[in-house]
Design a protein around this motif. Structure first.
Motif, short mmCIF file in Angstrom:
data_model
loop_
_atom_site.label_atom_id
_atom_site.label_comp_id
_atom_site.label_asym_id
_atom_site.label_seq_id
_atom_site.Cartn_x
_atom_site.Cartn_y
_atom_site.Cartn_z
N PRO A 106 84.69 -33.65 -17.93
CA PRO A 106 84.41 -32.11 -18.08
C PRO A 106 82.69 -31.89 -17.81
O PRO A 106 82.49 -30.94 -17.28
N LEU A 107 81.91 -32.82 -18.35
CA LEU A 107 80.45 -32.68 -18.50
C LEU A 107 80.07 -32.73 -16.91
O LEU A 107 78.95 -31.95 -16.21
N ALA A 108 80.50 -33.61 -16.06
CA ALA A 108 80.52 -33.95 -14.88
C ALA A 108 81.19 -32.86 -13.75
O ALA A 108 81.15 -32.88 -12.57
N GLY A 109 81.90 -31.98 -14.37
CA GLY A 109 82.63 -31.01 -13.70
C GLY A 109 83.92 -31.33 -12.97
O GLY A 109 84.62 -30.83 -12.11
N ILE A 110 84.48 -32.55 -13.66
CA ILE A 110 85.55 -33.12 -13.31
C ILE A 110 86.93 -33.13 -14.14
O ILE A 110 86.71 -33.36 -15.31
N ILE A 111 88.05 -32.55 -13.85
CA ILE A 111 89.02 -32.36 -14.57
C ILE A 111 90.17 -33.02 -13.91
O ILE A 111 90.57 -32.60 -12.78
N THR A 112 90.89 -34.11 -14.58
CA THR A 112 91.95 -34.67 -14.01
C THR A 112 93.17 -34.43 -15.09
O THR A 112 93.16 -33.80 -16.06
N LYS A 113 94.25 -34.84 -14.34
CA LYS A 113 95.53 -34.61 -15.22
C LYS A 113 95.74 -35.49 -16.38
O LYS A 113 96.62 -35.08 -17.32
N ASP A 114 95.08 -36.48 -16.55
CA ASP A 114 94.90 -37.28 -17.59
C ASP A 114 93.97 -36.79 -18.84
O ASP A 114 94.01 -37.26 -19.79
N TYR A 115 93.28 -35.84 -18.64
CA TYR A 115 92.35 -35.07 -19.35
C TYR A 115 93.01 -34.50 -20.70
O TYR A 115 93.94 -33.96 -20.55
N GLU A 116 92.58 -35.02 -21.68
CA GLU A 116 93.10 -34.45 -23.07
C GLU A 116 91.93 -33.61 -23.87
O GLU A 116 91.03 -34.08 -24.26
N LYS A 117 92.05 -32.42 -23.69
CA LYS A 117 91.04 -31.71 -24.63
C LYS A 117 90.95 -31.87 -26.04
O LYS A 117 89.75 -31.88 -26.54
N THR A 118 91.85 -32.39 -26.52
CA THR A 118 91.79 -32.91 -28.13
C THR A 118 91.06 -33.99 -28.20
O THR A 118 90.75 -34.46 -29.47
N ARG A 119 90.71 -34.84 -27.29
CA ARG A 119 89.91 -36.09 -27.19
C ARG A 119 88.42 -35.83 -26.59
O ARG A 119 87.83 -36.82 -26.57
N ASP A 120 88.28 -34.47 -26.23
CA ASP A 120 87.00 -34.31 -25.60
C ASP A 120 86.07 -33.76 -26.81
O ASP A 120 86.17 -32.68 -27.37
N LEU A 121 85.01 -34.63 -27.17
CA LEU A 121 84.25 -34.35 -28.30
C LEU A 121 83.49 -32.94 -28.43
O LEU A 121 83.34 -32.29 -29.30
N PHE A 122 83.27 -32.14 -26.94
CA PHE A 122 82.56 -31.14 -27.11
C PHE A 122 83.64 -29.85 -26.78
O PHE A 122 83.18 -28.74 -26.54
N ASN A 123 84.77 -29.92 -26.93
CA ASN A 123 85.85 -28.97 -26.39
C ASN A 123 86.18 -28.28 -28.06
O ASN A 123 86.24 -29.21 -29.07
N GLU A 124 86.44 -27.33 -28.02
CA GLU A 124 86.73 -26.61 -29.33
C GLU A 124 88.03 -26.91 -30.05
O GLU A 124 88.23 -26.84 -31.17
N ASN A 125 88.97 -27.61 -29.18
CA ASN A 125 90.19 -28.01 -29.64
C ASN A 125 90.14 -29.70 -29.90
O ASN A 125 91.09 -30.14 -30.18
N TYR A 126 88.97 -30.13 -30.09
CA TYR A 126 89.05 -31.55 -30.24
C TYR A 126 89.44 -31.91 -31.80
O TYR A 126 89.20 -31.25 -32.61
N ASN A 127 90.21 -33.04 -31.83
CA ASN A 127 90.71 -33.25 -32.78
C ASN A 127 89.95 -34.23 -33.73
O ASN A 127 90.28 -35.56 -33.57
N ASP A 128 89.25 -34.01 -34.50
CA ASP A 128 88.61 -34.86 -35.43
C ASP A 128 89.16 -35.38 -36.69
O ASP A 128 88.73 -36.43 -37.38
N LYS A 129 90.59 -35.18 -36.63
CA LYS A 129 91.51 -35.74 -37.85
C LYS A 129 92.32 -36.79 -37.12
O LYS A 129 92.82 -37.66 -38.06
#
Length: 196
Positions: free
Chosen positions: A158-181
């Motif tokens: 996402p930082l590079a402006g690339i989103i793929t079908k395999d992208y998971e926002k819960t695993r993106d450290l900078f996404n508000e939906n990141y799962n830190d648990k």
């Protein structure tokens, strides 16, 4: 070559540098002029009394490791200098750590907390900070969140402006939906932090 490559590109870039790093044998991972630390001038051993070094041979391994880190830091600083006057973001992390006599009487790359705890650095140029305040805020909010490098793909693309079908926002450290648990299992299905 790095300067020529940088100057030859005028549009957005995603550049990857693979550094030599700090792998064993550490004495081969830095030029001799970076032999800054030795057994006589480092206070590392007095500050880290929990290290399980047995003799001066073990201490020399640790000293060589420290010198390799010193050199690696110099290389990283040099790379940052190349991009500091641009709208740039530099991300650095190691592929793994080494257990430097912390969990046992050996220096190893085994499944231990010391082996899986790695440096992770983000450098933002002044221009980047001015142009991307929302990203700066996202980085600051993520500063103390647990992160496993297995999730790097979900964070970098996402930082590079690339989103793929395999992208998971819960695993993106900078996404508000990141799962830190989410449990982090770095090796052997052991959940980090691992009991000794």
């Amino acid at each position: 070559m790095i300067t020529r490559e940088r100057e030859s590109r005028k549009r957005k870039n995603f550049v990857v540098f693979h550094l030599i790093g700090n792998h064993f044998e550490y004495k081969n991972r830095f030029p001799k002029e970076f032999s800054h630390f030795n057994l006589n001038n480092t206070s590392y051993f007095s500050k880290n009394k929990s290290l399980r070094v047995k003799n001066n041979t073990d201490k020399q391994v640790v000293t060589d490791y420290i010198n390799s880190v010193y050199y690696n830091d110099y290389v990283l600083h040099s790379l940052i200098e190349l991009f500091k006057d641009k709208d740039s973001l530099v991300i650095y992390l190691s592929d793994h750590g080494d257990d430097m006599f912390e969990s046992s009487t050996f220096n190893t790359h085994e499944c231990s907390n010391a082996s899986v705890e790695i440096p992770f650095l983000i450098y933002m140029s002044d221009t980047f900070k001015q142009k991307h305040p929302q990203m700066v805020k996202s980085f600051e909010e993520a500063l103390h969140k647990p992160f496993m490098s297995d999730d790097l793909l979900h964070t970098l693309l996402p930082l590079a402006g690339i989103i793929t079908k395999d992208y998971e926002k819960t695993r993106d450290l900078f996404n508000e939906n990141y799962n830190d648990k989410r449990p982090r299992k770095p090796c052997d299905s052991k959940v980090y932090p691992m009991n000794k």
